[in-house]
Design an enzyme around this catalytic site. Structure first.
Site, mmCIF file in Angstrom:
data_model
loop_
_atom_site.group_PDB
_atom_site.id
_atom_site.type_symbol
_atom_site.label_atom_id
_atom_site.label_comp_id
_atom_site.label_asym_id
_atom_site.label_seq_id
_atom_site.Cartn_x
_atom_site.Cartn_y
_atom_site.Cartn_z
ATOM 1 N N SER A 114 70.395 38.843 27.124
ATOM 2 C CA SER A 114 70.382 40.052 27.044
ATOM 3 C C SER A 114 71.409 40.751 28.016
ATOM 4 O O SER A 114 71.681 41.819 27.922
ATOM 5 C CB SER A 114 69.015 40.823 26.814
ATOM 6 O OG SER A 114 68.475 41.012 28.209
ATOM 7 N N THR A 252 70.819 45.244 29.337
ATOM 8 C CA THR A 252 70.875 45.701 30.987
ATOM 9 C C THR A 252 70.170 45.441 31.979
ATOM 10 O O THR A 252 69.088 45.503 31.877
ATOM 11 C CB THR A 252 71.086 47.444 30.761
ATOM 12 O OG1 THR A 252 71.904 47.726 29.639
ATOM 13 C CG2 THR A 252 71.320 48.193 31.997
ATOM 14 N N THR A 270 75.758 45.294 32.318
ATOM 15 C CA THR A 270 75.172 45.075 30.876
ATOM 16 C C THR A 270 76.193 44.745 29.941
ATOM 17 O O THR A 270 77.536 44.920 30.429
ATOM 18 C CB THR A 270 74.864 46.451 30.337
ATOM 19 O OG1 THR A 270 74.358 46.755 29.212
ATOM 20 C CG2 THR A 270 76.163 47.692 30.280
ATOM 21 N N ARG A 280 84.260 51.096 23.517
ATOM 22 C CA ARG A 280 83.204 52.046 24.015
ATOM 23 C C ARG A 280 82.713 51.408 25.223
ATOM 24 O O ARG A 280 82.533 50.227 25.591
ATOM 25 C CB ARG A 280 81.972 51.805 23.159
ATOM 26 C CG ARG A 280 80.796 52.483 23.317
ATOM 27 C CD ARG A 280 79.781 51.865 23.892
ATOM 28 N NE ARG A 280 78.358 52.538 24.130
ATOM 29 C CZ ARG A 280 77.423 52.236 24.974
ATOM 30 N NH1 ARG A 280 77.517 51.014 25.633
ATOM 31 N NH2 ARG A 280 76.335 52.995 25.064
ATOM 32 N N THR A 303 68.290 52.924 32.102
ATOM 33 C CA THR A 303 68.451 52.073 31.021
ATOM 34 C C THR A 303 68.289 52.766 29.777
ATOM 35 O O THR A 303 67.503 53.731 29.293
ATOM 36 C CB THR A 303 67.674 50.857 31.086
ATOM 37 O OG1 THR A 303 68.245 49.893 30.034
ATOM 38 C CG2 THR A 303 66.293 51.106 30.977
HETATM 39 C C1 SD4 Z 1 74.383 51.164 27.520
HETATM 40 N N1 SD4 Z 1 72.177 51.780 28.590
HETATM 41 O O1 SD4 Z 1 75.703 50.600 27.445
HETATM 42 C C2 SD4 Z 1 73.136 50.574 28.106
HETATM 43 C C3 SD4 Z 1 72.352 49.808 27.292
HETATM 44 C C4 SD4 Z 1 70.764 49.607 27.914
HETATM 45 O O2 SD4 Z 1 69.171 48.101 27.707
HETATM 46 O O3 SD4 Z 1 70.392 50.100 28.604
HETATM 47 N N2 SD4 Z 1 70.187 48.604 27.124
HETATM 48 O O4 SD4 Z 1 74.203 52.119 26.418
#
Ligand code: SD4
Length: 402
Positions: A114, A252, A270, A280, A303
Site C-alpha cells: 500500500s 499512505t 503515498t 491528481r 491520513t
Molecule cells: C491521499 N491521504 O492521497 C492520501 C490517502 C491515504 O491511506 O491517506 N490513504 O488522499
C-alpha cells in the site's frame, strides 16, 4: 477519541499488559494507552518554563523520548526508523534520517502492498507518488507530488529540501530533478497494479472521481466532456464516498520522529487514491495537510481522503491547537472535527504528538484505527501497534470551538 497523554506511567504499563493478555494479536491494544510525563499537557506553551531567549521547555527532559510514531500498521518502517534514531544516544541528530529511511523502508517493501510503487494505479494505469519531509527546527520542507517513474519519493523530497531553495517539485519535472540527483528512472507498475487497473477497466471504470460530465461516469469509462447543463450547487457530503480507505487498501504512511532534545521531523509518502484522475495530488505532500512539525510545539500527521483533508490543513490545526494549550488528544480531534463540520461522509485520522512525546489519535469513518509507536518502555517491546476506537458515526458531533 482517545487520549494517550494524561494518566500515570504505571497505569500505562498495566493497560499494556492487560491489552497483551486480552488482545487476539500480540502487541495490539484495543483501548487507549495513556502515557504521561511530569509536565501537564493542558498548560499553554506560553506558560511552560522559558529560558532567557524565550524558548519553551528547553531544559525539559521527557521520559517518552526519543520516539517514532506512524500511521497504520507499517511496523517494518517504524522499526527501521527506531533503529536509525538509536544510532546516537537520545536519537540526537538522527530524526531526519529516521523519518526518511523509515519511510524508504516502506516504499521499498511496498509495505502491506500500500505504500510506494505497484499500488493505487491512476486512471491510465500508472502509479505516481507524493511525499514530504518537514524539519521542525528550521521549518524547511521538501515535497514531491505526482512523481513518476522514481521509486523512493521520500528521498527525492529530501533532495528537494537539501539541494534546492524550493519546497515542492511536481510531475515530470520532479522526475527530471530526481534523475539529475542520481535516482534511477524505472517503471512503478507491477503485476499487482496492472491487474487492479484491468479489473477497474473491466468494471466500466467504477468507481471514479468524475462528476458533471458526459457520458455518465457512473456507468461508463471516459473520455468525458463537461456537461452543458448548469452545475447543481448542491454540496456533496463527501468526495468519492465509494472510495473507502481501509486497513487493506490504504496507501499512505505518515511518520514523526522526535529525539531527546525535542528535535522533530515529520514525513509522509503515498501513492494516493486508486483510479485517481491522472495528475491528481493528495494531501500527503502538502505541509499542514499531510504533516506538520514545529519543534516549539510538536507535530501531526494525517491520513484519509486527501481531497477533503487538504481543504482544512488538519495537521497545522492540530499543531496550532497544542500551541494554544490543548492536549494532543484535543488537538487531533480538532483536526478531524473541522473536516466533519463540512463533510460527514469522510474517512480519516489525525495523529498529534507534543514535543515531549505525548501523543493521541482521532479518527472517523472506521470502527478503529491503528498506529505504530516506538519509544522507551521499561518493560515490553519498544515498538508496538496501538489500536484506538474512532469517533462514533451516529449521534451528534460537538462543533463548539471548531
Ligand atoms: C491521499 N491521504 O492521497 C492520501 C490517502 C491515504 O491511506 O491517506 N490513504 O488522499
Amino acid at each position: 477519541m482517545l487520549n494517550f497523554g494524561k494518566n500515570s506511567l504505571p497505569i500505562c504499563f498495566a493497560l499494556i499488559c492487560i491489552g497483551l493478555v486480552v488482545s487476539p494479536m500480540p502487541n495490539e491494544l484495543t483501548t487507549s494507552v495513556p502515557i504521561t510525563t511530569d509536565v501537564p499537557s493542558n498548560v499553554p506553551w506560553s506558560e511552560h518554563q522559558t529560558n532567557s531567549k524565550n524558548e519553551v521547555n528547553v531544559d525539559l527532559e521527557s521520559p517518552l523520548l526519543p520516539m517514532v510514531i506512524n500511521s497504520w500498521t507499517h511496523t517494518e518502517g517504524n522499526e527501521h526508523a527506531w533503529h536509525v534514531l538509536n544510532r546516537t544516544p537520545g536519537g540526537l541528530g538522527e530524526t531526519r534520517n529516521a523519518v526518511v529511511e523509515g519511510i524508504t523502508r516502506c516504499e521499498k517493501l511496498q509495505s502491506r502492498l500500500s505504500v510506494g510503487y505497484g499500488g493505487s494505479p491512476d486512471e491510465l494505469g500508472e502509479t505516481t507518488l507524493d511525499a514530504m519531509i518537514m524539519d521542525g527546527a528550521t521549518m524547511d520542507v521538501g515535497c514531491v507530488a505526482g512523481l513518476r517513474r522514481i521509486k523512493y519519493a521520500i528521498r527525492v523530497a529530501r533532495h528537494v529540501m537539501e539541494h534546492t531553495r524550493h519546497s515542492m517539485l511536481v510531475g515530470d519535472s520532479a522526475t527530471e530533478f530526481a534523475k539529475s540527483m542520481g535516482f534511477r528512472d524505472e517503471s512503478l507498475s507491477t503485476r499487482n497494479s496492472t491487474d487492479l487497473w484491468q479489473q477497474w477497466i473491466d468494471s466500466k471504470c467504477q468507481p471514479n472521481f468524475w462528476r458533471n460530465v458526459y457520458p455518465d461516469p457512473k456507468i461508463t469509462c471516459g473520455p468525458y466532456k463537461p456537461n452543458r447543463t448548469s452545475i447543481t450547487p448542491e454540496k456533496e457530503n463527501s468526495v468519492g464516498k465509494e472510495h473507502t480507505i481501509g486497513p487493506d487498501n490504504h496507501d499512505t504512511i505518515g511518520m514523526i520522529a522526535i529525539d531527546g532534545d525535542n528535535h522533530i521531523h515529520a514525513g509522509t509518502s503515498t501513492n494516493g487514491l486508486s483510479y485517481k484522475i491522472s495528475g491528481r495530488v493528495g494531501d500527503s505532500p502538502i505541509p499542514g495537510a499531510g504533516a506538520y512539525a514545529d519543534n516549539e510545539v510538536g507535530a501531526a500527521t494525517a491520513t484519509g481522503n486527501g481531497d477533503v483533508l487538504m481543504r482544512f490543513l488538519p495537521t497545522l490545526l492540530a499543531v496550532e491547537a497544542m500551541r494554544a494549550g490543548k492536549t494532543p488528544a484535543q488537538a487531533a480531534e480538532i483536526g478531524i472535527r473541522r473536516v466533519l463540520k463540512h463533510y460527514t461522509n469522510f474517512f480519516g485520522a489525525v495523529i498529534a504528538v507534543n514535543r515531549l512525546g505525548e501523543y493521541a489519535v482521532s479518527c472517523y469513518g472506521w470502527e478503529e484505527f491503528s498506529i505504530v509507536v516506538s519509544s522507551p518502555l521499561k518493560s515490553g517491546p519498544n515498538t508496538r501497534i496501538e489500536t484506538v476506537n474512532c469517533l462514533p458515526r451516529s449521534g451528534p458531533i460537538d462543533f463548539s470551538g471548531i
